[in-house]
Write a protein that holds these residues in place. Structure first.
Motif, PDB file in Angstrom:
ATOM      1  N   UNK A  31     -13.419 -10.570  -1.867  1.00 35.85           N
ATOM      2  CA  UNK A  31     -12.130 -10.793  -2.520  1.00 35.85           C
ATOM      3  C   UNK A  31     -12.148 -10.346  -3.982  1.00 35.85           C
ATOM      4  N   UNK A  32     -13.170 -10.753  -4.728  1.00 35.16           N
ATOM      5  CA  UNK A  32     -13.233 -10.426  -6.150  1.00 35.16           C
ATOM      6  C   UNK A  32     -13.481  -8.935  -6.373  1.00 35.16           C
ATOM      7  N   UNK A  33     -14.289  -8.317  -5.505  1.00 35.66           N
ATOM      8  CA  UNK A  33     -14.558  -6.892  -5.641  1.00 35.66           C
ATOM      9  C   UNK A  33     -13.294  -6.066  -5.423  1.00 35.66           C
ATOM     10  N   UNK A  34     -12.450  -6.479  -4.469  1.00 35.84           N
ATOM     11  CA  UNK A  34     -11.263  -5.701  -4.112  1.00 35.84           C
ATOM     12  C   UNK A  34     -10.084  -5.918  -5.059  1.00 35.84           C
ATOM     13  N   UNK A  35     -10.083  -6.980  -5.841  1.00 32.61           N
ATOM     14  CA  UNK A  35      -8.891  -7.369  -6.591  1.00 32.61           C
ATOM     15  C   UNK A  35      -8.311  -6.260  -7.472  1.00 32.61           C
ATOM     16  N   UNK A  36      -9.073  -5.562  -8.303  1.00 33.69           N
ATOM     17  CA  UNK A  36      -8.449  -4.506  -9.114  1.00 33.69           C
ATOM     18  C   UNK A  36      -7.844  -3.380  -8.279  1.00 33.69           C
ATOM     19  N   UNK A  37      -8.570  -2.946  -7.249  1.00 32.58           N
ATOM     20  CA  UNK A  37      -8.050  -1.906  -6.359  1.00 32.58           C
ATOM     21  C   UNK A  37      -6.801  -2.387  -5.633  1.00 32.58           C
ATOM     22  N   UNK A  38      -6.822  -3.622  -5.172  1.00 42.96           N
ATOM     23  CA  UNK A  38      -5.727  -4.166  -4.368  1.00 42.96           C
ATOM     24  C   UNK A  38      -4.445  -4.349  -5.161  1.00 42.96           C
ATOM     25  N   UNK A  39      -4.553  -4.553  -6.462  1.00 41.18           N
ATOM     26  CA  UNK A  39      -3.377  -4.906  -7.268  1.00 41.18           C
ATOM     27  C   UNK A  39      -3.026  -3.862  -8.319  1.00 41.18           C
ATOM     28  N   UNK A  40      -3.533  -2.655  -8.157  1.00 46.48           N
ATOM     29  CA  UNK A  40      -3.257  -1.622  -9.153  1.00 46.48           C
ATOM     30  C   UNK A  40      -1.760  -1.328  -9.240  1.00 46.48           C
ATOM     31  N   UNK A  41      -1.023  -1.567  -8.144  1.00 47.25           N
ATOM     32  CA  UNK A  41       0.426  -1.322  -8.174  1.00 47.25           C
ATOM     33  C   UNK A  41       1.185  -2.410  -8.915  1.00 47.25           C
ATOM     34  N   UNK A  42       0.537  -3.479  -9.344  1.00 48.00           N
ATOM     35  CA  UNK A  42       1.163  -4.450 -10.241  1.00 48.00           C
ATOM     36  C   UNK A  42       0.855  -4.119 -11.698  1.00 48.00           C
ATOM     37  N   UNK A  43      -0.393  -3.715 -11.954  1.00 47.81           N
ATOM     38  CA  UNK A  43      -0.930  -3.736 -13.310  1.00 47.81           C
ATOM     39  C   UNK A  43      -0.958  -2.395 -14.015  1.00 47.81           C
ATOM     40  N   UNK A  44      -0.921  -1.281 -13.310  1.00 51.10           N
ATOM     41  CA  UNK A  44      -1.127   0.008 -13.964  1.00 51.10           C
ATOM     42  C   UNK A  44       0.129   0.495 -14.679  1.00 51.10           C
ATOM     43  N   UNK A  45      -0.098   1.277 -15.714  1.00 56.69           N
ATOM     44  CA  UNK A  45       1.019   1.871 -16.439  1.00 56.69           C
ATOM     45  C   UNK A  45       1.763   2.867 -15.557  1.00 56.69           C
ATOM     46  N   UNK A  46       1.035   3.588 -14.725  1.00 53.44           N
ATOM     47  CA  UNK A  46       1.692   4.553 -13.837  1.00 53.44           C
ATOM     48  C   UNK A  46       2.677   3.849 -12.911  1.00 53.44           C
ATOM     49  N   UNK A  47       2.295   2.700 -12.391  1.00 56.16           N
ATOM     50  CA  UNK A  47       3.201   1.937 -11.534  1.00 56.16           C
ATOM     51  C   UNK A  47       4.381   1.411 -12.332  1.00 56.16           C
ATOM     52  N   UNK A  48       4.105   0.921 -13.532  1.00 60.36           N
ATOM     53  CA  UNK A  48       5.193   0.422 -14.375  1.00 60.36           C
ATOM     54  C   UNK A  48       6.218   1.509 -14.653  1.00 60.36           C
ATOM     55  N   UNK A  49       5.740   2.724 -14.904  1.00 62.94           N
ATOM     56  CA  UNK A  49       6.664   3.833 -15.156  1.00 62.94           C
ATOM     57  C   UNK A  49       7.478   4.170 -13.909  1.00 62.94           C
ATOM     58  N   UNK A  50       6.835   4.096 -12.746  1.00 58.60           N
ATOM     59  CA  UNK A  50       7.565   4.364 -11.501  1.00 58.60           C
ATOM     60  C   UNK A  50       8.664   3.333 -11.287  1.00 58.60           C
ATOM     61  N   UNK A  51       8.377   2.072 -11.600  1.00 60.83           N
ATOM     62  CA  UNK A  51       9.374   1.020 -11.425  1.00 60.83           C
ATOM     63  C   UNK A  51      10.462   1.100 -12.503  1.00 60.83           C
ATOM     64  N   UNK A  52      10.058   1.450 -13.715  1.00 60.66           N
ATOM     65  CA  UNK A  52      11.051   1.579 -14.786  1.00 60.66           C
ATOM     66  C   UNK A  52      12.075   2.656 -14.465  1.00 60.66           C
ATOM     67  N   UNK A  53      11.642   3.705 -13.778  1.00 57.99           N
ATOM     68  CA  UNK A  53      12.574   4.768 -13.403  1.00 57.99           C
ATOM     69  C   UNK A  53      13.628   4.275 -12.414  1.00 57.99           C
ATOM     70  N   UNK A  54      13.356   3.115 -11.788  1.00 60.86           N
ATOM     71  CA  UNK A  54      14.301   2.504 -10.852  1.00 60.86           C
ATOM     72  C   UNK A  54      15.102   1.379 -11.497  1.00 60.86           C
ATOM     73  N   UNK A  55      14.894   1.152 -12.791  1.00 61.25           N
ATOM     74  CA  UNK A  55      15.622   0.102 -13.495  1.00 61.25           C
ATOM     75  C   UNK A  55      14.949  -1.251 -13.468  1.00 61.25           C
ATOM     76  N   UNK A  56      13.627  -1.274 -13.203  1.00 65.45           N
ATOM     77  CA  UNK A  56      12.903  -2.533 -13.099  1.00 65.45           C
ATOM     78  C   UNK A  56      11.969  -2.722 -14.289  1.00 65.45           C
ATOM     79  N   UNK A  57      11.843  -3.962 -14.747  1.00 64.14           N
ATOM     80  CA  UNK A  57      10.851  -4.266 -15.770  1.00 64.14           C
ATOM     81  C   UNK A  57       9.577  -4.770 -15.093  1.00 64.14           C
ATOM     82  N   UNK A  58       8.648  -5.331 -15.864  1.00 63.11           N
ATOM     83  CA  UNK A  58       7.364  -5.733 -15.293  1.00 63.11           C
ATOM     84  C   UNK A  58       7.540  -6.799 -14.212  1.00 63.11           C
ATOM     85  N   UNK A  59       8.340  -7.825 -14.488  1.00 62.13           N
ATOM     86  CA  UNK A  59       8.453  -8.942 -13.548  1.00 62.13           C
ATOM     87  C   UNK A  59       9.245  -8.576 -12.296  1.00 62.13           C
TER      88      UNK A  59
END
Length: 300
Positions: A31-59
């Motif tokens: 579980x602990x080993x996989x956590x960063x890989x598993x949640x990169x779509x929450x935490x990465x700047x690249x994901x944040x930019x993809x969501x911002x392009x859809x009108x979404x903020x972090x939350x």
């Protein structure tokens, strides 16, 4: 909350940590080993930019990117699946996110942002990724769907052809498999989501309510939960009592047991999966795509 504010809130390093998780088991190590890989779509700047392009903020990006695996249920269903967040806040964020962008666009942005972050940090095909993806797939396919809604949603997705995307998909699915199991175990021990937050933060090492407060609970609700746990003998002052620590460890033991079919399916590849995932996690942290605080990693 925009992404810059999220980084201030969650990406601060913790200078001195002896042991963020007072528990060791093969299931917990996975579980602990996989956590960063598993949640990169929450935490990465690249994901944040993809969501911002859809009108979404972090939350709103977090809530919609995680819940989109369920389809489009009512917000209360999402709140129930998330479990350890204040329900009204989840419903409000979910409704706002769905109003901003469609389910297909969310799912496309979720994968696109994750893959961009992973390739930036790890390259297109890190050594061992094919083998890790295959082992995780065996684990995903071995797990029962019962009482695991987020996991069930992810398992309904087509398995990605790209090995790096497949490793991320498998890691995310197993992360939600354990999370769904953990919620069920907490219920069997008479714990609400809020009470589970309090016990976990103290078990990991946070000061009382510093982590729980990030999940949108009101001060009044948190104070009542703390008093209720004290009344049951689970807290002594601002720390876990002996009874409280024993209960939290039993919760962990039972959660581990719920993952036994996964571990059996991963089999002898477990050590390699853990070792490679730990290395990839370190690269993701160095790239700024996962918080460096080991307490955050341990608490989920």
């Amino acid at each position: 909350m925009d992404y810059a504010e999220a980084r201030v809130a969650f990406f601060q390093p913790r200078p001195a940590v002896v042991n963020a998780v007072p528990w060791s088991s093969p299931a917990r190590e996975l579980r602990d080993a996989l956590e960063p890989l598993a949640t990169v779509h929450y935490w990465s700047e690249a994901s944040s930019q993809a969501y911002a392009s859809l009108g979404l903020d972090f939350l709103t990006g977090y809530v919609w990117s995680r819940s989109c695996v369920l389809g489009e249920p009512e917000g209360t269903v999402v709140a129930a699946a998330f479990g350890v967040f204040e329900a009204g806040a989840v419903v409000g964020l979910y409704d706002a996110a769905r109003a901003a962008c469609s389910l297909p666009r969310m799912r496309e942005a979720r994968e696109r942002g994750a893959l961009a972050a992973l390739r930036s940090a790890l390259g297109t095909a890190p050594a061992g990724v094919v083998e890790v993806a295959a082992a995780l797939r065996r684990g995903v396919e071995a797990a029962d769907l019962t009482a695991r809604p987020l996991f069930a949603g992810l398992r309904s997705f087509p398995w990605p052809d790209d090995p790096l995307t497949a490793a991320w998909h498998g890691a995310t699915a197993l992360r939600e498999c354990r999370g769904d199991s953990h919620l069920a175990v907490c219920l069997t021990h008479g714990l609400t989501g809020l009470e589970a937050d309090v016990l976990t933060e103290l078990w990991v090492g946070y000061e009382t309510l510093t982590y729980t407060a990030t999940r949108a609970w009101s001060p009044e609700a948190m104070a009542a939960a703390v008093e209720g746990l004290r009344g049951r003998g689970l807290l002594q002052g601002e720390q876990l009592s002996e009874q409280g620590r024993a209960l939290r460890e039993q919760v962990e033991r039972d959660t581990d047991r719920a993952m036994s079919a996964v571990l059996d399916a991963v089999g002898d590849d477990l050590g390699d999966v853990v070792t490679r995932s730990v290395g990839w996690g370190a690269q993701l942290i160095a790239a700024g795509s996962f918080p460096p605080d080991p307490y955050k990693r341990a608490a989920g």
